[in-house]
Design a protein around this motif. Structure first.
Motif, PDB file in Angstrom:
ATOM      1  N   ARG B  67       5.420  10.694 -10.662  1.00 25.36           N
ATOM      2  CA  ARG B  67       4.659  11.366  -9.511  1.00 25.36           C
ATOM      3  C   ARG B  67       4.656  10.410  -8.338  1.00 25.36           C
ATOM      4  NH1 ARG B  67      -1.655  11.594 -11.071  1.00 25.36           N
ATOM      5  NH2 ARG B  67      -1.756  12.219  -8.820  1.00 25.36           N
ATOM      6  N   PHE B  68       4.506   9.037  -8.449  1.00 23.75           N
ATOM      7  CA  PHE B  68       4.909   8.306  -7.218  1.00 23.75           C
ATOM      8  C   PHE B  68       6.177   8.396  -6.526  1.00 23.75           C
ATOM      9  CE2 PHE B  68       6.015   4.486  -5.127  1.00 23.75           C
ATOM     10  CZ  PHE B  68       4.865   4.441  -4.151  1.00 23.75           C
ATOM     11  N   PHE B  69       7.177   8.563  -7.378  1.00 18.65           N
ATOM     12  CA  PHE B  69       8.458   8.729  -6.775  1.00 18.65           C
ATOM     13  C   PHE B  69       8.445   9.883  -5.699  1.00 18.65           C
ATOM     14  CE2 PHE B  69      12.830  10.449  -6.407  1.00 18.65           C
ATOM     15  CZ  PHE B  69      13.409   9.245  -6.207  1.00 18.65           C
ATOM     16  N   ARG B  70       7.825  11.046  -6.357  1.00 18.22           N
ATOM     17  CA  ARG B  70       8.127  12.349  -5.579  1.00 18.22           C
ATOM     18  C   ARG B  70       7.002  12.138  -4.381  1.00 18.22           C
ATOM     19  NH1 ARG B  70      10.836  16.221  -8.373  1.00 18.22           N
ATOM     20  NH2 ARG B  70      10.144  18.040  -7.123  1.00 18.22           N
ATOM     21  N   TYR B  71       5.984  11.373  -4.353  1.00 24.93           N
ATOM     22  CA  TYR B  71       5.057  11.074  -3.234  1.00 24.93           C
ATOM     23  C   TYR B  71       5.986  10.288  -2.229  1.00 24.93           C
ATOM     24  CZ  TYR B  71       1.490   8.235  -0.812  1.00 24.93           C
ATOM     25  OH  TYR B  71       0.936   7.506   0.359  1.00 24.93           O
ATOM     26  N   ALA B  72       6.819   9.309  -2.689  1.00 16.28           N
ATOM     27  CA  ALA B  72       7.456   8.285  -1.790  1.00 16.28           C
ATOM     28  C   ALA B  72       8.652   9.336  -1.220  1.00 16.28           C
ATOM     29  CB  ALA B  72       8.067   7.305  -2.392  1.00 16.28           C
ATOM     30  N   ALA B  73       9.081  10.305  -2.014  1.00 13.84           N
ATOM     31  CA  ALA B  73      10.398  10.983  -1.486  1.00 13.84           C
ATOM     32  C   ALA B  73       9.991  12.030  -0.446  1.00 13.84           C
ATOM     33  CB  ALA B  73      10.827  11.924  -2.720  1.00 13.84           C
ATOM     34  N   ASP B  74       8.552  12.352  -0.608  1.00 13.16           N
ATOM     35  CA  ASP B  74       8.073  13.348   0.524  1.00 13.16           C
ATOM     36  C   ASP B  74       8.070  12.869   1.742  1.00 13.16           C
ATOM     37  OD1 ASP B  74       6.540  16.149   0.672  1.00 13.16           O
ATOM     38  OD2 ASP B  74       5.296  14.722   1.643  1.00 13.16           O
ATOM     39  N   ALA B  75       7.605  11.534   1.541  1.00 10.85           N
ATOM     40  CA  ALA B  75       7.181  10.611   2.834  1.00 10.85           C
ATOM     41  C   ALA B  75       8.675  10.439   3.511  1.00 10.85           C
ATOM     42  CB  ALA B  75       6.714   9.464   2.412  1.00 10.85           C
ATOM     43  N   TYR B  76       9.639  10.168   2.688  1.00 11.65           N
ATOM     44  CA  TYR B  76      11.000   9.786   3.075  1.00 11.65           C
ATOM     45  C   TYR B  76      11.586  11.091   3.996  1.00 11.65           C
ATOM     46  CZ  TYR B  76      16.035   8.861   3.072  1.00 11.65           C
ATOM     47  OH  TYR B  76      17.360   8.829   3.407  1.00 11.65           O
ATOM     48  N   ILE B  77      11.166  12.103   3.224  1.00 15.41           N
ATOM     49  CA  ILE B  77      12.188  13.414   3.640  1.00 15.41           C
ATOM     50  C   ILE B  77      11.553  13.670   5.144  1.00 15.41           C
ATOM     51  CG2 ILE B  77      12.164  16.027   3.308  1.00 15.41           C
ATOM     52  CD1 ILE B  77      11.941  15.081   0.173  1.00 15.41           C
ATOM     53  N   LEU B  98      12.283   2.336   1.268  1.00 19.79           N
ATOM     54  CA  LEU B  98      11.434   1.639   0.124  1.00 19.79           C
ATOM     55  C   LEU B  98      11.147   0.285   0.715  1.00 19.79           C
ATOM     56  CD1 LEU B  98      13.326   2.932  -3.083  1.00 19.79           C
ATOM     57  CD2 LEU B  98      11.023   3.680  -2.303  1.00 19.79           C
ATOM     58  N   VAL B  99      11.876  -0.564   1.292  1.00 21.78           N
ATOM     59  CA  VAL B  99      11.314  -1.924   1.771  1.00 21.78           C
ATOM     60  C   VAL B  99      10.237  -1.887   2.564  1.00 21.78           C
ATOM     61  CG1 VAL B  99      12.103  -3.891   2.878  1.00 21.78           C
ATOM     62  CG2 VAL B  99      13.814  -2.937   1.631  1.00 21.78           C
ATOM     63  N   ALA B 100      10.231  -0.802   3.499  1.00 20.60           N
ATOM     64  CA  ALA B 100       9.098  -0.822   4.596  1.00 20.60           C
ATOM     65  C   ALA B 100       7.783   0.086   3.991  1.00 20.60           C
ATOM     66  CB  ALA B 100       9.741  -0.209   5.727  1.00 20.60           C
ATOM     67  N   LEU B 110      12.882  -3.188  -6.105  1.00 19.42           N
ATOM     68  CA  LEU B 110      12.929  -1.977  -6.244  1.00 19.42           C
ATOM     69  C   LEU B 110      14.314  -1.352  -5.092  1.00 19.42           C
ATOM     70  CD1 LEU B 110      11.910   0.509  -7.727  1.00 19.42           C
ATOM     71  CD2 LEU B 110      10.101   1.011  -5.595  1.00 19.42           C
ATOM     72  N   ALA B 111      14.123  -1.919  -4.000  1.00 21.83           N
ATOM     73  CA  ALA B 111      15.086  -1.570  -3.097  1.00 21.83           C
ATOM     74  C   ALA B 111      16.493  -1.857  -3.291  1.00 21.83           C
ATOM     75  CB  ALA B 111      14.698  -2.140  -1.618  1.00 21.83           C
ATOM     76  N   ASP B 112      16.514  -2.906  -3.860  1.00 19.52           N
ATOM     77  CA  ASP B 112      17.926  -3.380  -4.407  1.00 19.52           C
ATOM     78  C   ASP B 112      18.444  -2.637  -5.537  1.00 19.52           C
ATOM     79  OD1 ASP B 112      18.047  -5.042  -2.390  1.00 19.52           O
ATOM     80  OD2 ASP B 112      18.141  -6.971  -3.590  1.00 19.52           O
ATOM     81  N   VAL B 113      17.423  -2.317  -6.522  1.00 19.32           N
ATOM     82  CA  VAL B 113      17.975  -1.163  -7.300  1.00 19.32           C
ATOM     83  C   VAL B 113      18.114   0.256  -6.762  1.00 19.32           C
ATOM     84  CG1 VAL B 113      17.095   0.161  -9.464  1.00 19.32           C
ATOM     85  CG2 VAL B 113      16.640  -2.401  -9.346  1.00 19.32           C
ATOM     86  N   ALA B 114      17.470   0.499  -5.811  1.00 24.25           N
ATOM     87  CA  ALA B 114      18.063   1.828  -4.964  1.00 24.25           C
ATOM     88  C   ALA B 114      19.394   1.545  -4.695  1.00 24.25           C
ATOM     89  CB  ALA B 114      16.922   2.220  -3.831  1.00 24.25           C
TER      90      ALA B 114
END
Lengths: 287, 257
Positions: B67-77, B98-100, B110-114
């Motif tokens: 759920r959180f991933f899809r929320y973050a992805a939406d903001a990224y898109i 993700l860093v910001a 998290l950003a380094d795993v990405a």
């Protein structure tokens, strides 16, 4: 030139998707031909190498989803060059794209978006199709979209718009029977009358797929998600299409809830029974 | 009646923003609100791109829950919509995003795993070069030519380091991992080499001298410079052995001197 006369040997094919590539490589199922989405193979990496291994055993069709032939702005030349390189490398039997748009202001909207059918749009799409055919040195088949809305200022019915595009550019048509059914249900219209309005000899490929039935505020909306078996109504419409266009190379597409390869092949074999009946009946396409 | 260019600009804005009355007026309702019809397209554009990101960053998704991933992805898109139709190239800015991104700033790894997932993804799509370098081609070089050698790396090779044990985090969050083994975040950082081996993409740890050696060469510097950088990282560094390994493990595909 890409040789389109290979079409006569093509029967029923399947859309090759990433989860099935390894199994198709290993088992080489009895399928007449394979179609791939061009954009997934433009990296010249492992996916393309795997596809080249299949080329010896299956005729290929390259189906573009991102060229955005209906964009008011210029075509993305970098993308067109990548498509050209891919086609040179794969030498497909068929090359197709969509009557839709997806690029605006340098942004790619990952969808086949609807167009208003006007003289302005027709001139723009015709120019883009002509340019693309010149660059690719082959005849494009243009697919009718599935639609969820229409524009108030659309004045040309969609099959007539496609017919006029054929006249102006010499392109062919990819008749997506499921899309006709979905659009007619969503926007009103008679799917058989739509088929009857398409120019017979232009149709060089047929697509079949499943759709989802959704409820939107009490009204039924069909979503073209390619996520289910072909519906009975679409099989019936396919039979009409074969009677009108003759045994045209046919493809089964499945893109969401992707099933086991065996189920996808079983759908193709169902389509083959319709296809073979059309061949035996000697339908050659009625003018 | 809007010109096509105007209509498409308005449609684009509507995919990432609110409905505009002028756009809604161009849409025939046919028994539904025009806004409901437009929403079908908006929903598909956003969810399909979210699916693309989720397929590219499955471990990040497991780390933060779907759920959180899809929320973050939406903001990224919305911030970084795709600029071209090849979606295997989409997501390059996601680690930096993700860093910001304030809600996950406390997950420092998290950003380094990405970054690791993006590197694996890029390696799998990198151009396939079938012919690695034959070490015999270097046989006739004079010592001063050897010092000036630069190497062309296989396009799939990516060198990546992190202050976190991102390889361990990645391993224990694989979908088929049955036993969840906790990772000690204090165990320190890693230097990784990601690349394709035959049909598979994978990674391995390099010690800090070897990582310095290879990343200096991968950046296009000479063998002499890479060797001295590696020696600065560790006095134990064996340049002859490192060069031999470089030439025989398929990482380099060409050289100039």
């Amino acid at each position: 030139m890409v040789h389109m006369n290979m079409n006569s040997k093509l029967g029923v094919g399947i859309g090759l998707r990433a989860p099935h590539v390894a199994e198709v490589l290993a088992t080489r199922p009895a399928i007449s031909w394979l179609e791939v989405h061009a954009e997934n193979y433009m990296g010249e990496g492992a996916p393309l190498v795997a596809l080249e291994r299949l080329r010896a055993d299956y005729p290929l069709s390259v189906h573009g989803v991102g060229l955005s032939l209906g964009s008011a702005e210029a075509l993305d030349n970098r993308h067109l060059s990548r498509l050209q390189r891919l086609i040179t490398r794969l030498q497909p039997a068929l090359v197709s794209e969509h009557l839709s748009w997806s690029m605006a202001g340098g942004v790619y909207l990952n969808h086949l978006l609807p167009l208003p059918y006007t003289e302005e749009t027709l001139a723009i799409v015709a120019q883009h199709v002509t340019h693309t055919q010149e660059v690719l040195q082959c005849r494009l088949l243009i697919e009718n979209p599935s639609s969820y809305l229409r524009f108030a200022h659309s004045v040309i019915p969609e099959p007539e718009f496609l017919g006029e595009l054929v006249q102006r550019t010499g392109c062919g048509l990819l008749c997506d029977v499921n899309n006709i059914y979905v659009s007619c249900c969503n926007l009103g219209g008679d799917p058989v009358a739509y088929l009857e309005a398409l120019p017979v000899r232009a149709v060089g490929e047929i697509h079949l797929a499943g759709h989802a039935v959704n409820d939107a505020d009490g009204q039924m909306i069909l979503i073209d998600d390619h996520g289910a078996p072909v519906s009975d109504a679409v099989w019936t419409l396919y039979d009409h299409a074969l009677a009108r266009f003759g045994p045209v190379p046919t493809l089964i597409e499945w893109d969401t809830n992707i099933p086991e390869l065996a189920l996808l092949c079983a759908e193709a074999h169902t389509a083959e029974r319709f296809f073979q009946r059309a061949e035996e009946a000697g339908y050659a396409g009625v003018a | 009646m809007p010109a096509l260019h105007e209509l498409q600009s308005a449609f684009l804005r509507a995919m990432f923003g609110p409905d505009e009355p002028e756009l809604l007026e161009t849409i025939v309702g046919d028994g539904l609100l025009p806004a409901a019809r437009l929403q079908i397209y908006r929903h598909h554009v956003l969810t399909s791109l979210t699916d693309v990101l989720q397929a590219t960053f499955p471990v990040v998704c497991r780390l933060v829950d779907e759920r959180f991933f899809r929320y973050a992805a939406d903001a990224y898109i919305r911030q970084y919509p795709p600029e071209a139709p090849c979606l295997f190239e989409y997501g390059a800015h996601f680690p930096a995003f993700l860093v910001a991104f304030p809600p996950c700033r406390h997950l420092e790894y998290l950003a380094d795993v990405a970054r690791l997932e993006w590197a694996l993804h890029r390696a799998s799509h990198a151009e396939v070069r079938t012919r690695p370098l034959d070490p015999a081609e270097l046989g006739g070089l004079a010592p001063h030519q050897v010092a000036q050698l630069t190497f062309q790396f296989d396009p799939s090779v990516i060198l990546l380091d992190s202050p976190w044990p991102i390889d361990q985090i990645w391993r224990v969050h694989q979908a088929d991992e049955e036993v969840y083994a906790p990772v000690d975040l204090n165990e320190g950082g890693v230097s990784l080499e990601i690349r394709r081996w035959d049909d598979d993409v994978g990674f391995r740890r390099l010690d800090s001298a070897m990582y310095t050696f290879r990343s200096t060469l991968a950046a296009g510097h000479t063998l002499a410079r890479a060797a001295s950088a590696a020696l600065a990282a560790s006095q134990e560094f064996d340049c002859g052995a490192a060069l031999h390994e470089l030439l025989t493990d398929g990482v380099v595909i060409g050289f100039t001197f």
